[in-house]
Write a protein that holds these residues in place. Structure first.
Motif, PDB file in Angstrom:
ATOM      1  N   GLY A  12       0.641  -1.067  -0.020  1.00 29.26           N
ATOM      2  CA  GLY A  12       0.117   0.129   0.087  1.00 29.26           C
ATOM      3  C   GLY A  12       0.810   1.356  -0.059  1.00 29.26           C
ATOM      4  O   GLY A  12       1.855   1.363   0.901  1.00 29.26           O
ATOM      5  N   VAL A  15      -0.777   7.074   2.511  1.00 24.39           N
ATOM      6  CA  VAL A  15       0.307   8.048   3.437  1.00 24.39           C
ATOM      7  C   VAL A  15       1.103   6.927   4.513  1.00 24.39           C
ATOM      8  O   VAL A  15       2.175   7.329   4.858  1.00 24.39           O
ATOM      9  CB  VAL A  15      -0.527   9.141   4.178  1.00 24.39           C
ATOM     10  N   SER A  16       0.333   5.941   5.149  1.00 21.43           N
ATOM     11  CA  SER A  16       0.884   5.427   6.208  1.00 21.43           C
ATOM     12  C   SER A  16       2.257   4.387   5.399  1.00 21.43           C
ATOM     13  O   SER A  16       3.255   4.423   6.013  1.00 21.43           O
ATOM     14  CB  SER A  16       0.001   4.428   6.698  1.00 21.43           C
ATOM     15  N   GLU A  35       1.549  -1.507  -4.692  1.00 16.29           N
ATOM     16  CA  GLU A  35       0.343  -0.817  -4.684  1.00 16.29           C
ATOM     17  C   GLU A  35      -0.456  -1.246  -6.081  1.00 16.29           C
ATOM     18  O   GLU A  35      -0.043  -1.519  -7.034  1.00 16.29           O
ATOM     19  CB  GLU A  35       0.708   0.806  -4.747  1.00 16.29           C
ATOM     20  N   LYS A  36      -1.917  -1.469  -5.309  1.00 18.07           N
ATOM     21  CA  LYS A  36      -2.481  -2.011  -6.284  1.00 18.07           C
ATOM     22  C   LYS A  36      -3.283  -0.872  -7.412  1.00 18.07           C
ATOM     23  O   LYS A  36      -3.523  -1.597  -8.522  1.00 18.07           O
ATOM     24  CB  LYS A  36      -3.862  -2.708  -5.875  1.00 18.07           C
ATOM     25  N   GLY A  42      -3.316   6.614  -2.098  1.00 18.82           N
ATOM     26  CA  GLY A  42      -4.575   5.967  -1.424  1.00 18.82           C
ATOM     27  C   GLY A  42      -5.666   6.652  -1.363  1.00 18.82           C
ATOM     28  O   GLY A  42      -6.266   7.097  -2.481  1.00 18.82           O
ATOM     29  N   ARG A  43      -6.309   6.960  -0.106  1.00 26.01           N
ATOM     30  CA  ARG A  43      -7.596   7.963  -0.121  1.00 26.01           C
ATOM     31  C   ARG A  43      -7.359   9.085  -0.640  1.00 26.01           C
ATOM     32  O   ARG A  43      -8.232  10.049  -0.287  1.00 26.01           O
ATOM     33  CB  ARG A  43      -8.232   7.609   1.253  1.00 26.01           C
ATOM     34  N   GLN A  59     -11.583  16.907   1.899  1.00 27.89           N
ATOM     35  CA  GLN A  59     -10.698  16.619   2.914  1.00 27.89           C
ATOM     36  C   GLN A  59      -9.798  17.874   3.098  1.00 27.89           C
ATOM     37  O   GLN A  59      -9.273  18.454   2.319  1.00 27.89           O
ATOM     38  CB  GLN A  59     -10.208  15.280   3.206  1.00 27.89           C
ATOM     39  N   VAL A  60      -9.406  18.088   4.398  1.00 25.82           N
ATOM     40  CA  VAL A  60      -8.419  18.962   4.549  1.00 25.82           C
ATOM     41  C   VAL A  60      -7.349  18.596   5.803  1.00 25.82           C
ATOM     42  O   VAL A  60      -7.494  17.646   6.296  1.00 25.82           O
ATOM     43  CB  VAL A  60      -9.230  19.986   5.535  1.00 25.82           C
ATOM     44  N   TYR A  65      -1.556  19.222  13.024  1.00 28.06           N
ATOM     45  CA  TYR A  65      -1.298  17.965  13.242  1.00 28.06           C
ATOM     46  C   TYR A  65       0.199  17.765  13.579  1.00 28.06           C
ATOM     47  O   TYR A  65       1.057  18.365  12.764  1.00 28.06           O
ATOM     48  CB  TYR A  65      -1.488  17.109  12.004  1.00 28.06           C
ATOM     49  N   VAL A 226      -1.721  -7.327  -3.849  1.00 31.40           N
ATOM     50  CA  VAL A 226      -1.229  -8.345  -2.977  1.00 31.40           C
ATOM     51  C   VAL A 226      -2.816  -9.139  -2.674  1.00 31.40           C
ATOM     52  O   VAL A 226      -3.567  -8.627  -2.271  1.00 31.40           O
ATOM     53  CB  VAL A 226      -0.681  -8.041  -1.700  1.00 31.40           C
ATOM     54  N   SER A 251      -2.245  -1.483   4.299  1.00 29.94           N
ATOM     55  CA  SER A 251      -3.837  -1.509   3.666  1.00 29.94           C
ATOM     56  C   SER A 251      -4.491  -2.208   4.553  1.00 29.94           C
ATOM     57  O   SER A 251      -4.072  -2.811   5.694  1.00 29.94           O
ATOM     58  CB  SER A 251      -3.413  -1.941   2.161  1.00 29.94           C
ATOM     59  N   GLY A 386      -1.657   1.856   9.163  1.00 29.27           N
ATOM     60  CA  GLY A 386      -2.772   2.143   8.680  1.00 29.27           C
ATOM     61  C   GLY A 386      -3.650   2.876   9.588  1.00 29.27           C
ATOM     62  O   GLY A 386      -3.498   2.772  10.602  1.00 29.27           O
ATOM     63  N   ASP A 387      -4.353   4.004   9.023  1.00 28.13           N
ATOM     64  CA  ASP A 387      -5.170   4.858  10.035  1.00 28.13           C
ATOM     65  C   ASP A 387      -6.045   4.032  10.779  1.00 28.13           C
ATOM     66  O   ASP A 387      -6.408   4.232  11.915  1.00 28.13           O
ATOM     67  CB  ASP A 387      -5.755   5.981   9.392  1.00 28.13           C
ATOM     68  N   SER A 393      -7.517   9.817  10.404  1.00 33.42           N
ATOM     69  CA  SER A 393      -6.780  10.992  10.088  1.00 33.42           C
ATOM     70  C   SER A 393      -5.390  10.778   9.579  1.00 33.42           C
ATOM     71  O   SER A 393      -4.873   9.828   9.651  1.00 33.42           O
ATOM     72  CB  SER A 393      -6.740  11.839  11.375  1.00 33.42           C
ATOM     73  N   LEU A 394      -4.962  11.667   8.719  1.00 34.93           N
ATOM     74  CA  LEU A 394      -3.750  11.811   8.335  1.00 34.93           C
ATOM     75  C   LEU A 394      -2.722  11.674   9.180  1.00 34.93           C
ATOM     76  O   LEU A 394      -1.736  10.751   8.955  1.00 34.93           O
ATOM     77  CB  LEU A 394      -3.548  13.168   7.469  1.00 34.93           C
TER      78      LEU A 394
HETATM   79  C1  LIG Z   1     -13.544  11.616   1.970  1.00 36.51           C
HETATM   80  C2  LIG Z   1     -12.544  11.715   3.000  1.00 36.51           C
HETATM   81  C3  LIG Z   1     -12.198  12.666   3.949  1.00 36.51           C
HETATM   82  C4  LIG Z   1     -11.165  12.909   4.557  1.00 36.51           C
HETATM   83  N1  LIG Z   1     -11.120  13.879   5.431  1.00 36.51           N
HETATM   84  C5  LIG Z   1     -10.087  14.005   6.298  1.00 36.51           C
HETATM   85  C6  LIG Z   1      -9.531  15.123   6.793  1.00 36.51           C
HETATM   86  O1  LIG Z   1     -10.263  16.232   6.622  1.00 36.51           O
HETATM   87  N2  LIG Z   1      -8.497  15.128   7.730  1.00 36.51           N
HETATM   88  C7  LIG Z   1      -7.740  14.061   8.012  1.00 36.51           C
HETATM   89  O2  LIG Z   1      -6.849  14.048   8.520  1.00 36.51           O
HETATM   90  N3  LIG Z   1      -8.000  13.053   6.980  1.00 36.51           N
HETATM   91  C8  LIG Z   1      -9.068  12.851   6.400  1.00 36.51           C
HETATM   92  N4  LIG Z   1      -9.401  11.637   5.746  1.00 36.51           N
HETATM   93  C9  LIG Z   1      -8.554  10.437   6.084  1.00 36.51           C
HETATM   94  C10 LIG Z   1      -7.239  10.118   5.533  1.00 36.51           C
HETATM   95  O3  LIG Z   1      -7.519  10.466   4.098  1.00 36.51           O
HETATM   96  C11 LIG Z   1      -7.057   8.645   5.891  1.00 36.51           C
HETATM   97  O4  LIG Z   1      -6.771   8.716   7.044  1.00 36.51           O
HETATM   98  C12 LIG Z   1      -5.429   8.497   5.193  1.00 36.51           C
HETATM   99  O5  LIG Z   1      -5.374   8.774   3.673  1.00 36.51           O
HETATM  100  C13 LIG Z   1      -5.478   7.117   5.369  1.00 36.51           C
HETATM  101  O6  LIG Z   1      -4.068   6.488   4.880  1.00 36.51           O
HETATM  102  P1  LIG Z   1      -3.509   4.968   4.886  1.00 36.51           P
HETATM  103  O7  LIG Z   1      -2.237   4.882   4.353  1.00 36.51           O
HETATM  104  O8  LIG Z   1      -3.928   4.685   6.218  1.00 36.51           O
HETATM  105  O9  LIG Z   1      -4.602   4.049   3.987  1.00 36.51           O
HETATM  106  P2  LIG Z   1      -5.084   4.486   2.609  1.00 36.51           P
HETATM  107  O10 LIG Z   1      -5.059   5.711   1.772  1.00 36.51           O
HETATM  108  O11 LIG Z   1      -6.250   3.854   2.305  1.00 36.51           O
HETATM  109  O12 LIG Z   1      -3.817   3.706   1.630  1.00 36.51           O
HETATM  110  C14 LIG Z   1      -4.035   2.239   1.506  1.00 36.51           C
HETATM  111  C15 LIG Z   1      -3.227   1.737   0.266  1.00 36.51           C
HETATM  112  O13 LIG Z   1      -3.225   0.426  -0.179  1.00 36.51           O
HETATM  113  C16 LIG Z   1      -3.438   0.145  -1.393  1.00 36.51           C
HETATM  114  N5  LIG Z   1      -3.759  -1.329  -1.319  1.00 36.51           N
HETATM  115  C17 LIG Z   1      -5.066  -1.701  -0.688  1.00 36.51           C
HETATM  116  N6  LIG Z   1      -5.333  -3.290  -0.879  1.00 36.51           N
HETATM  117  C18 LIG Z   1      -4.270  -3.395  -1.509  1.00 36.51           C
HETATM  118  C19 LIG Z   1      -3.607  -4.765  -1.937  1.00 36.51           C
HETATM  119  N7  LIG Z   1      -4.171  -5.854  -1.773  1.00 36.51           N
HETATM  120  N8  LIG Z   1      -2.369  -4.804  -2.711  1.00 36.51           N
HETATM  121  C20 LIG Z   1      -1.758  -3.674  -2.931  1.00 36.51           C
HETATM  122  N9  LIG Z   1      -2.066  -2.428  -2.437  1.00 36.51           N
HETATM  123  C21 LIG Z   1      -3.258  -2.346  -1.853  1.00 36.51           C
HETATM  124  C22 LIG Z   1      -4.592   1.149  -1.672  1.00 36.51           C
HETATM  125  O14 LIG Z   1      -4.716   1.411  -3.087  1.00 36.51           O
HETATM  126  C23 LIG Z   1      -3.901   2.407  -1.087  1.00 36.51           C
HETATM  127  O15 LIG Z   1      -3.192   3.177  -1.997  1.00 36.51           O
HETATM  128  C24 LIG Z   1     -10.462  11.745   4.947  1.00 36.51           C
HETATM  129  C25 LIG Z   1     -10.661  10.459   4.093  1.00 36.51           C
HETATM  130  C26 LIG Z   1     -11.570  10.690   3.250  1.00 36.51           C
HETATM  131  C27 LIG Z   1     -11.694   9.392   2.432  1.00 36.51           C
END
Ligand SMILES: Cc1cc2nc3c(=O)[nH]c(=O)nc-3n(C[C@H](O)[C@H](O)[C@H](O)COP(=O)(O)OP(=O)(O)OC[C@H]3O[C@@H](n4cnc5c(N)ncnc54)[C@H](O)[C@@H]3O)c2cc1C
Length: 415
Positions: A12, A15-16, A35-36, A42-43, A59-60, A65, A226, A251, A386-387, A393-394
């Motif tokens: 994945g 951000v994490s 990364e898929k 990601g999000r 999102q902001v 932070y 994966v 992820s 992962g969050d 949150s970011l």
């Molecule tokens: C609409 C919306 C509004 C938000 N608002 C805010 C905000 O205002 N402030 C804030 O702080 N946070 C906000 N967030 C939350 C923030 O975006 C997330 O906390 C953060 O992006 C999560 O990052 P992550 O790495 O944990 O997960 P993700 O961003 O979900 O990353 C996971 C990654 O893994 C990949 N993946 C998944 N499965 C597989 C697999 N089997 N094989 C290979 N790759 C895979 C995915 O494609 C993705 O790229 C918001 C989120 C959304 C969607």
């Protein structure tokens, strides 16, 4: 660089995963990120559509932070900042309510907004002060309740809750009933009090792109899904396999780890619809809230009230829905247009796009701020990030990535 560097995989490139890679690189490791999709973030995603810059979901970044200040270069992100307040649309009129201590221009409008009573305003000031003095550790160390119970417990009036606090925080938690933990409410409230909400000039995706650009020795394998992670072996969707020494699953781990299948993550969803509009109904860069229980719309924002790198010819309006619904896309667009007119007197001229985000914010019980490196360790070889492990949150995504990388390095150092 270590002479015999262990092979470290990260699943994945959200951000994490990117933060995990940064930390590993800093200690001389060269991870491989699988990364898929065909991109990082990601999000967090921004698309240019017909000349307009559309973030996938409103999102902001809260610039206070702690993890964002540690990892991001705010100057090159060219953060565009919101005013600390909101324009509330209620009963056919609108009022501005905000934090007059930080934005003196909002003093009169807030005092005379007609929302809440004088005791509410006093309680808000008291809450500001108490959260300013409370550390993040104290906030997350307290017993949790729902945000709505917490607000009722403070004694806020129904009016200020329904007209301001509920729609404002529903827009952050992406759920309409404020069932989210009171710890998250206090954390976000504290962050809002210490800084500002902001969006980078070129859109929210600039954040993960900046993180990716700092990576030097990480290899990216895009369009690589994966399928499973079993006893340390990664099986891809084309049935090829690799066997890294260590893997960080950044992820949804329950989807690929057979022994976690019963621990599926639950999510809050939302729709963010984009429209163009001939003029702005909110002059300043602040969000608009629809303070009506019957409304499907939760909040709206004129993105063109901030500087955007890509600007179309008209004003760009996003509208976010957080309530559950079973409308088709066409029905949703019609409903949102009707409500914009009915509740805010806003006429839009063109519908651009809807982003329906099923997995937006993870629903977490016993919400946490941080975890120890050992707690990220699922087995000797598998670590989690992962969050969803902490809070949606970011900031949490960054902490989880950093901690998982530390977890891996601790195990490596133990030999
Ligand atoms: C609409 C919306 C509004 C938000 N608002 C805010 C905000 O205002 N402030 C804030 O702080 N946070 C906000 N967030 C939350 C923030 O975006 C997330 O906390 C953060 O992006 C999560 O990052 P992550 O790495 O944990 O997960 P993700 O961003 O979900 O990353 C996971 C990654 O893994 C990949 N993946 C998944 N499965 C597989 C697999 N089997 N094989 C290979 N790759 C895979 C995915 O494609 C993705 O790229 C918001 C989120 C959304 C969607």
């Amino acid at each position: 660089m270590k002479t015999e560097s262990p092979k470290i995989a990260i699943i994945g490139a959200g951000v994490s995963g990117l933060i995990a890679a940064l930390n590993l690189e800093e200690h001389g490791y060269s991870p491989v990120i699988y990364e898929k999709t065909d991109r990082v973030g990601g999000r967090i995603k921004t698309t240019i559509f017909d000349g307009y810059q559309l973030d996938h979901g409103f999102q902001v970044l809260l610039d206070a932070y702690p993890m964002a200040t540690k990892y991001l270069d705010y100057d090159s992100l060219e953060l565009q900042k919101f005013l600390p307040g909101a324009q509330v649309f209620k009963d056919g009129t609108s009022v501005v309510i905000g934090d007059p201590l930080r934005e003196p221009n909002l003093l009169f409008s807030t005092l005379f907004s007609g929302i809440g009573n004088s005791r509410d305003k006093w309680k808000i000031l008291k809450l500001n002060k108490s959260l300013k003095n409370k550390s993040i550790e104290e906030i997350f160390g307290q017993p949790e309740t729902s945000t709505i119970e917490y607000l009722n417990g403070i004694g806020f009036s129904k009016d200020i809750i329904n007209s301001f606090l509920k729609p404002f925080f529903s827009g952050i938690f992406l759920e309409p009933n404020l069932e989210t933990s009171s710890r998250m409410f206090q954390f976000v409230y504290k962050m809002l009090g210490m800084g500002q909400a902001a969006i980078p000039k070129a859109g929210i995706e600039t954040i993960p792109i900046q993180l990716k650009n700092r990576l030097q020795s990480t290899t990216f394998k895009f369009n690589t899904t994966v399928k499973s992670c079993r006893n340390g072996e990664l099986l891809f969707s084309d049935d090829t396999k690799v066997f890294p020494d260590y893997t960080i699953i950044a992820s949804e781990a329950p989807l690929i780890m057979p022994n976690l299948k019963t621990q599926q993550i639950a999510w809050h969803s939302c729709d963010t619809l984009y429209f163009t509009s001939p003029k702005k109904a909110i002059k300043n860069p602040m969000i608009g809230l629809i303070a009506n229980d019957q409304a499907l719309i939760n909040h709206l924002f004129y993105h063109t009230s901030l500087q955007c790198l890509q600007k179309g010819d008209n004003e760009l309006l996003s509208v976010t829905v957080v309530k559950k619904h079973d409308l088709t896309e066409y029905q949703l667009i019609q409903k949102v247009k009707e409500e914009l007119k009915q509740f805010a007197g806003i006429e839009v001229d063109r519908y651009l796009k809807n982003y329906r985000i099923k997995k937006a914010i993870p629903i977490t019980k016993d919400l946490r701020y941080a975890m120890t490196p050992t707690e990220t360790r699922l087995t000797d070889r598998i670590f989690l990030a992962g969050d969803y492990l902490l809070n949606g949150s970011l900031n949490a995504a960054m902490i989880s990535g950093e901690t998982a990388a530390k977890g891996v390095m601790e195990v490596i150092s133990m030999g």
